[in-house]
Design an enzyme around this catalytic site. Structure first.
Site, PDB file in Angstrom:
ATOM      1  N   HIS A  91      17.436  17.548  50.775  1.00  0.00           N
ATOM      2  CA  HIS A  91      16.392  17.389  49.757  1.00  0.00           C
ATOM      3  C   HIS A  91      16.290  15.936  49.278  1.00  0.00           C
ATOM      4  O   HIS A  91      17.296  15.247  49.125  1.00  0.00           O
ATOM      5  CB  HIS A  91      16.643  18.331  48.576  1.00  0.00           C
ATOM      6  CG  HIS A  91      16.275  19.755  48.882  1.00  0.00           C
ATOM      7  ND1 HIS A  91      16.801  20.822  48.204  1.00  0.00           N
ATOM      8  CD2 HIS A  91      15.425  20.273  49.807  1.00  0.00           C
ATOM      9  CE1 HIS A  91      16.288  21.945  48.693  1.00  0.00           C
ATOM     10  NE2 HIS A  91      15.462  21.639  49.658  1.00  0.00           N
TER      11      HIS A  91
ATOM     12  N   ASP B  56      24.072  21.363  45.329  1.00  0.00           N
ATOM     13  CA  ASP B  56      23.214  22.465  44.891  1.00  0.00           C
ATOM     14  C   ASP B  56      23.667  23.814  45.460  1.00  0.00           C
ATOM     15  O   ASP B  56      22.864  24.736  45.606  1.00  0.00           O
ATOM     16  CB  ASP B  56      21.751  22.174  45.272  1.00  0.00           C
ATOM     17  CG  ASP B  56      21.228  20.920  44.589  1.00  0.00           C
ATOM     18  OD1 ASP B  56      21.944  20.336  43.748  1.00  0.00           O
ATOM     19  OD2 ASP B  56      20.092  20.510  44.902  1.00  0.00           O
TER      20      ASP B  56
ATOM     21  N   HIS C  27      22.928  17.638  51.490  1.00  0.00           N
ATOM     22  CA  HIS C  27      21.787  18.359  52.067  1.00  0.00           C
ATOM     23  C   HIS C  27      20.545  17.481  52.058  1.00  0.00           C
ATOM     24  O   HIS C  27      20.559  16.390  51.519  1.00  0.00           O
ATOM     25  CB  HIS C  27      21.557  19.710  51.374  1.00  0.00           C
ATOM     26  CG  HIS C  27      21.088  19.645  49.950  1.00  0.00           C
ATOM     27  ND1 HIS C  27      21.850  19.114  48.938  1.00  0.00           N
ATOM     28  CD2 HIS C  27      19.926  20.039  49.371  1.00  0.00           C
ATOM     29  CE1 HIS C  27      21.178  19.211  47.799  1.00  0.00           C
ATOM     30  NE2 HIS C  27      20.009  19.759  48.026  1.00  0.00           N
TER      31      HIS C  27
ATOM     32  N   HIS D 200      23.434  18.707  39.586  1.00  0.00           N
ATOM     33  CA  HIS D 200      22.394  18.618  38.552  1.00  0.00           C
ATOM     34  C   HIS D 200      22.939  18.951  37.167  1.00  0.00           C
ATOM     35  O   HIS D 200      23.901  19.713  37.038  1.00  0.00           O
ATOM     36  CB  HIS D 200      21.253  19.603  38.853  1.00  0.00           C
ATOM     37  CG  HIS D 200      20.402  19.215  40.016  1.00  0.00           C
ATOM     38  ND1 HIS D 200      19.268  18.461  39.885  1.00  0.00           N
ATOM     39  CD2 HIS D 200      20.535  19.473  41.340  1.00  0.00           C
ATOM     40  CE1 HIS D 200      18.718  18.276  41.077  1.00  0.00           C
ATOM     41  NE2 HIS D 200      19.475  18.879  41.990  1.00  0.00           N
TER      42      HIS D 200
ATOM     43  N   HIS E 126      37.550  18.048  53.820  1.00  0.00           N
ATOM     44  CA  HIS E 126      37.200  19.191  54.649  1.00  0.00           C
ATOM     45  C   HIS E 126      35.716  19.503  54.477  1.00  0.00           C
ATOM     46  O   HIS E 126      35.226  19.577  53.347  1.00  0.00           O
ATOM     47  CB  HIS E 126      38.007  20.421  54.245  1.00  0.00           C
ATOM     48  CG  HIS E 126      39.485  20.249  54.445  1.00  0.00           C
ATOM     49  ND1 HIS E 126      40.199  20.978  55.366  1.00  0.00           N
ATOM     50  CD2 HIS E 126      40.372  19.415  53.850  1.00  0.00           C
ATOM     51  CE1 HIS E 126      41.475  20.606  55.327  1.00  0.00           C
ATOM     52  NE2 HIS E 126      41.610  19.658  54.411  1.00  0.00           N
TER      53      HIS E 126
ATOM     54  N   ASP F 216      15.857  14.532  46.526  1.00  0.00           N
ATOM     55  CA  ASP F 216      16.563  14.082  45.318  1.00  0.00           C
ATOM     56  C   ASP F 216      18.060  13.906  45.577  1.00  0.00           C
ATOM     57  O   ASP F 216      18.830  13.651  44.643  1.00  0.00           O
ATOM     58  CB  ASP F 216      16.314  15.036  44.139  1.00  0.00           C
ATOM     59  CG  ASP F 216      16.803  16.449  44.383  1.00  0.00           C
ATOM     60  OD1 ASP F 216      16.569  16.977  45.493  1.00  0.00           O
ATOM     61  OD2 ASP F 216      17.426  17.032  43.482  1.00  0.00           O
ATOM     62  N   HIS F 217      18.481  14.018  46.840  1.00  0.00           N
ATOM     63  CA  HIS F 217      19.871  13.743  47.212  1.00  0.00           C
ATOM     64  C   HIS F 217      19.976  12.634  48.266  1.00  0.00           C
ATOM     65  O   HIS F 217      21.077  12.181  48.556  1.00  0.00           O
ATOM     66  CB  HIS F 217      20.560  15.031  47.699  1.00  0.00           C
ATOM     67  CG  HIS F 217      20.598  16.079  46.628  1.00  0.00           C
ATOM     68  ND1 HIS F 217      21.729  16.356  45.893  1.00  0.00           N
ATOM     69  CD2 HIS F 217      19.622  16.862  46.119  1.00  0.00           C
ATOM     70  CE1 HIS F 217      21.442  17.287  44.985  1.00  0.00           C
ATOM     71  NE2 HIS F 217      20.165  17.605  45.102  1.00  0.00           N
TER      72      HIS F 217
HETATM   73 FE    FE Z   1      18.966  18.876  44.083  1.00  0.00          FE
HETATM   74 ZN    ZN Z   2      18.523  20.544  46.650  1.00  0.00          ZN
END
Ligand code: FE
Ligand code: ZN
Length: 255
Positions: free
Chosen positions: A58, A133, A56, A171, A107, A60-61
Site C-alpha cells: 500500500h 496493518d 506490504h 497506524h 524472521h 502509505d507504506h
Molecule cells: Fe496502512
Molecule cells: Zn495497508
C-alpha cells in the site's frame, strides 16, 4: 548493546520505525510512508540509512522509498510475492526466511489478510515484531485482499510469539479500536483499563504504539475470537474460530 527503536509518525496517522545499532552505526527503517519526516529524524541523529524493510504494497507504506533510496543508497527488502507491485527490491523474502537486520536475525512471517503478500518481521533478540496493518494495537487491518480465515491464521502466528514481544504496528487507530473493542467485551477489565490509558495518551498527543503482545492477547478482540466468552458475547457459541473472527471483523467494518 540493544538496538534503539524510534517510532516515527508520518502522514495523517501512519507510523514508520527506525532501528539503530550504535555499535555498527547502521540504521534500518520499517516502512516508508513519506520521506521528509524520516530524513529529518535521521539527520537529527546523524544516522545514515542502510536498510528499508517493507511490510506490504500500500502507498502509505512505500511512497517514501525512492527518495530515501536515492538519498542514502539504502537496500530495500520486501515480499517476493509482491515484487511486482513493490518498489524494486534488493532482496525478496518469503515466510520462513531469516534475514540479518543490523547484525540480528529477523524472521519473515507471512501475515496475509489485509493484503495477500503482507509480511511481518520478527526479531527475537530485540523482542520486536513489525506487523504494520496485520496485528494492530487493539485491532487488525481491514481485509482488502485476503479472507477472514487467512487473517485469522496470520493472527494466530503472531499470537504464538513470546508474550513479552513488542508489537510495532502501522497506524494510530487505537482510540477508535478501543471504542469498538468495548462493544464486544464491555466487561473485560484489562480492556477498560487500556481504553482509559489510550484516551489519556491521545489527550497528551502521545503515540499508543508500540504495544506489548501480552496486552493484545488480553484485550484485542481480533486475537480473542476463539475464546468461549467472546463467542458468547457475539452470540456465536460453538461457532468455528475463524467464523467468529469474520463476524467481529465485519462488525468493525460497519462500526
Ligand atoms: Fe496502512
Ligand atoms: Zn495497508
Amino acid at each position: 548493546m540493544p538496538l534503539e527503536l524510534v517510532t516515527l509518525p508520518c502522514l495523517a496517522d501512519n507510523y514508520a520505525y527506525l532501528l539503530h545499532n550504535a555499535v555498527t552505526g547502521q540504521t534500518a527503517l520499517v516502512d516508508a510512508p513519506e520521506d521528509f519526516p524520516i530524513q529529518r529524524a535521521l539527520e537529527e541523529r546523524g544516522w545514515r540509512l542502510d536498510l528499508i524493510l517493507l511490510t506490504h504494497h500500500h502507498w502509505d507504506h512505500i511512497d517514501g522509498v525512492e527518495p530515501l533510496r536515492a538519498a542514502y543508497g539504502a537496500k530495500v527488502i520486501g515480499a517476493a510475492a509482491d515484487a511486482h507491485r513493490l518498489p524494486k527490491l534488493d532482496l525478496a523474502v518469503k515466510e520462513g526466511d531469516v534475514i540479518e537486520v543490523l547484525g540480528e536475525p529477523a524472521h519473515v512471517i507471512d501475515v496475509s489478510g489485509h493484503t495477500v503478500g503482507h509480511i511481518a518481521f520478527y526479531m527475537p533478540d530485540a523482542g520486536l515484531v513489525f506487523t504494520a496493518d496485520s496485528l494492530m494495537a487493539l485491532g487488525c487491518g481491514r481485509l482488502f485482499e485476503g479472507t477472514p480465515a487467512q487473517m485469522w491464521q496470520s493472527l494466530l502466528k503472531l499470537r504464538a510469539l513470546p508474550p513479552e514481544t513488542v508489537v510495532c504496528s502501522g497506524h494510530e487507530y487505537s482510540a477508535g479500536n478501543a471504542r469498538f473493542a468495548l462493544t464486544i467485551e464491555p466487561g473485560n477489565a484489562a480492556l477498560r483499563a487500556r481504553a482509559e490509558e489510550i484516551a489519556a495518551q491521545r489527550g497528551r498527543g502521545e503515540a499508543t504504539v508500540p504495544s506489548r503482545l501480552s496486552e493484545e492477547i488480553a484485550t484485542n478482540p481480533f486475537l480473542r475470537a476463539d475464546l468461549p466468552e467472546v463467542k458468547a458475547a457475539v452470540g456465536l457459541q460453538g461457532a468455528e474460530d475463524a467464523a467468529v473472527f469474520a463476524h467481529i471483523r465485519a462488525r468493525k467494518d460497519k462500526f
